[in-house]
Design an enzyme around this catalytic site. Structure first.
Site, PDB file in Angstrom:
ATOM      1  CB  THR A 165      -0.902   0.049   1.252  1.00  0.00           C
ATOM      2  OG1 THR A 165      -0.061   0.102   2.416  1.00  0.00           O
ATOM      3  CG2 THR A 165      -1.825  -1.160   1.325  1.00  0.00           C
ATOM      4  CD1 TRP A 176       5.893  -3.575  11.369  1.00  0.00           C
ATOM      5  CD2 TRP A 176       5.613  -5.357  12.678  1.00  0.00           C
ATOM      6  NE1 TRP A 176       5.000  -4.407  10.737  1.00  0.00           N
ATOM      7  CE2 TRP A 176       4.822  -5.515  11.515  1.00  0.00           C
ATOM      8  CE3 TRP A 176       5.593  -6.363  13.642  1.00  0.00           C
ATOM      9  CZ2 TRP A 176       4.019  -6.631  11.297  1.00  0.00           C
ATOM     10  CZ3 TRP A 176       4.793  -7.470  13.434  1.00  0.00           C
ATOM     11  CH2 TRP A 176       4.021  -7.598  12.283  1.00  0.00           C
ATOM     12  CB  SER A 219       9.537 -13.411  14.308  1.00  0.00           C
ATOM     13  OG  SER A 219      10.429 -13.426  13.212  1.00  0.00           O
ATOM     14  CG  HIS A 222       7.352  -8.395  10.937  1.00  0.00           C
ATOM     15  ND1 HIS A 222       8.388  -7.778  11.616  1.00  0.00           N
ATOM     16  CD2 HIS A 222       7.027  -7.542   9.926  1.00  0.00           C
ATOM     17  CE1 HIS A 222       8.648  -6.610  11.047  1.00  0.00           C
ATOM     18  NE2 HIS A 222       7.845  -6.447  10.021  1.00  0.00           N
ATOM     19  NE  ARG A 254       9.293  -5.988   2.294  1.00  0.00           N
ATOM     20  CZ  ARG A 254       8.700  -5.074   3.052  1.00  0.00           C
ATOM     21  NH1 ARG A 254       8.635  -5.266   4.350  1.00  0.00           N
ATOM     22  NH2 ARG A 254       8.185  -3.983   2.528  1.00  0.00           N
ATOM     23  CB  CYS A 361      -2.053   1.779   6.186  1.00  0.00           C
ATOM     24  SG  CYS A 361      -2.665   0.810   4.802  1.00  0.00           S
ATOM     25  CB  CYS A 364      -1.780  -1.853   7.026  1.00  0.00           C
ATOM     26  SG  CYS A 364      -1.031  -1.254   5.501  1.00  0.00           S
TER      27      CYS A 364
END
Length: 435
Positions: A165, A176, A219, A222, A254, A361, A364
């Protein structure tokens, strides 16, 4: 608990090899998910029962004053107009269990930033009845939305997919960072679990198995979200069309072992750990859904029966997985200490669910709330095994209960994890073709 995910290898975007302390390996999980479970689960999640999720996106952040909302159009969520929401969901016009009631709900019309298709299928004007509201705060791992609030709105998940987004930078980092720094169990001398280059053995030294598992679950979630954003990236945005697809550079940023200084492979290990936990929960909750009184009501008897059969097929498939994670070592020590640790575990996760109301967001926030509720429901199932075993074949299930919201969140959340595992295969193929 068998921590069987510590020797995964990461080569050019692939995860391979055996998993420590058990017979499971990544290839077995990939084959089971990608070719058996994923196609069936995808079909189930496209059905009316699972595509409509009621959510309150207007709740204020309870932790800091921040009214900034993402102004990017792809962050927007447009709720369903009330006249397009299936009647059964709104009015509770059909009783399918003793727990159900007939209190009416109305889908409040609201305007968002736009850009998201909020229309609903005209063919689906009958649907699911809510379960009775019940106070299960002692069992809940999530701060659930009040679905009776005027601010709670129905969203069609198929028309509001999780994807990139543009929401990033300090605001996203703050979310986070708050989750990891304040709500994950970690050694006090470790200040930044987000930092790259830290080995698991050092990081978890002296941390009990339950607290290690908690961190790995967060984790893994994520990592899964980051895979979705990389797989459905906005590649082209012109006046004539938008093009979404895999962004290999974003994926490597990532997860590549070199770029992330060894952190990428650990993130993917934790994704598989999360997959096994949620798969285990599905295998455990089968008796609840097998009862004849339970229906996935949409108003079409033959379709309802077909969808329930598909649901049971998925749950039996989950149960047949030969390499299940063993959760029996969770909270298995001294009863007093175990009870204290379980409550601490529950409250930490509940706090994380509250943080989702701080995500700027809206799209999100929608998927963050759904996935934390789904994982919270999975944990509730795993820690309610004795109650599930006592569920009678007929009549009400007073000891163990799931609301419609929890059911929708549970399967959609696992659908996201299952999709992530499937997307890893796609990224692996792309990277191999680039050689």
């Amino acid at each position: 608990v068998s921590m069987c995910l510590s020797s995964l290898l990461f080569r050019d975007g692939s995860v391979t090899g055996h998993l420590d302390d058990c017979t499971c390996d990544v290839e077995t999980i990939d084959a089971f998910n990608n070719y058996k479970l994923f196609p069936r689960l995808n079909e189930l999640l496209e059905s009316d029962y699972f595509r409509y999720y009621k959510v309150n996106l207007k709740k204020p952040c309870p932790f800091w004053n921040d009214n900034s909302h993402c102004g990017i159009r792809d962050c927007a969520v447009k709720p369903c107009p009330s006249d397009e929401v299936p009647d059964g969901i709104r009015s509770g016009s059909y009783k399918y269990s003793e727990e159900a009631n007939n209190l009416a709900e109305e889908c409040e019309e609201a305007k968002r930033l736009g850009a998201v298709d909020g229309s609903l299928s005209k063919e689906t004007q009958e649907a699911v009845l809510r379960w009775t509201r019940h106070d299960d705060s002692s069992d809940s791992f999530c701060e659930a939305d009040d679905i009776y609030s005027p601010d709670a709105e129905y969203v069609d998940l198929l028309l509001n997919p999780e994807r990139y987004t543009g929401y990033k930078g300090p605001d996203a980092w703050k979310i986070w960072n708050s989750i990891y720094e304040e709500n994950c169990f970690k050694p006090q001398n470790v200040k930044r679990p987000l930092a790259s280059g830290r080995g698991d053995a050092h990081f978890f030294s002296g941390v009990c198995v339950e607290k290690r598992a908690f961190y790995k679950l967060v984790s893994g979630l994520h990592a899964s979200i980051n895979i979705h954003l990389s797989a459905r990236y906005l590649l082209q945005d012109t006046w004539s069309e938008k093009k979404w697809g895999p962004n290999i550079t974003e994926f490597q940023q990532r997860f590549d072992e070199v770029i992330t200084r060894g952190e990428g492979p650990r993130r993917l290990k934790n994704l598989y750990f999360l997959y096994l936990i949620e798969l285990r929960a599905l295998s455990k909750v089968l008796p609840f859904f097998e009862r004849p009184a339970f229906q996935l009501y949409t108003g079409n008897k033959s379709y309802d029966a077909e969808m329930k059969n598909l649901l049971l097929e998925i749950l039996h498939l989950a149960k047949s997985f030969p390499l299940h994670f063993d959760e029996n070592s969770f909270f298995a020590g001294n009863k007093k200490e175990a009870a204290k640790l379980k409550e601490e575990f529950r409250l930490h996760f509940k706090n994380i669910s509250k943080i989702m109301d701080c995500v700027g967001c809206f799209k999100c926030r929608l998927w963050g709330k759904l996935q934390t509720q789904g994982l919270g429901t999975a944990l509730k199932i795993l820690f309610s095994e004795s109650l599930i075993e006592k569920i009678p074949e007929s009549g009400p299930s007073y000891g163990f209960q799931l609301t419609r919201q929890e059911i929708v969140a549970l399967f959609n959340a696992f659908g996201r994890i299952s999709t992530s595992v499937r997307e890893l295969e796609n990224f692996r193929n792309i990277l191999q073709n680039m050689r």
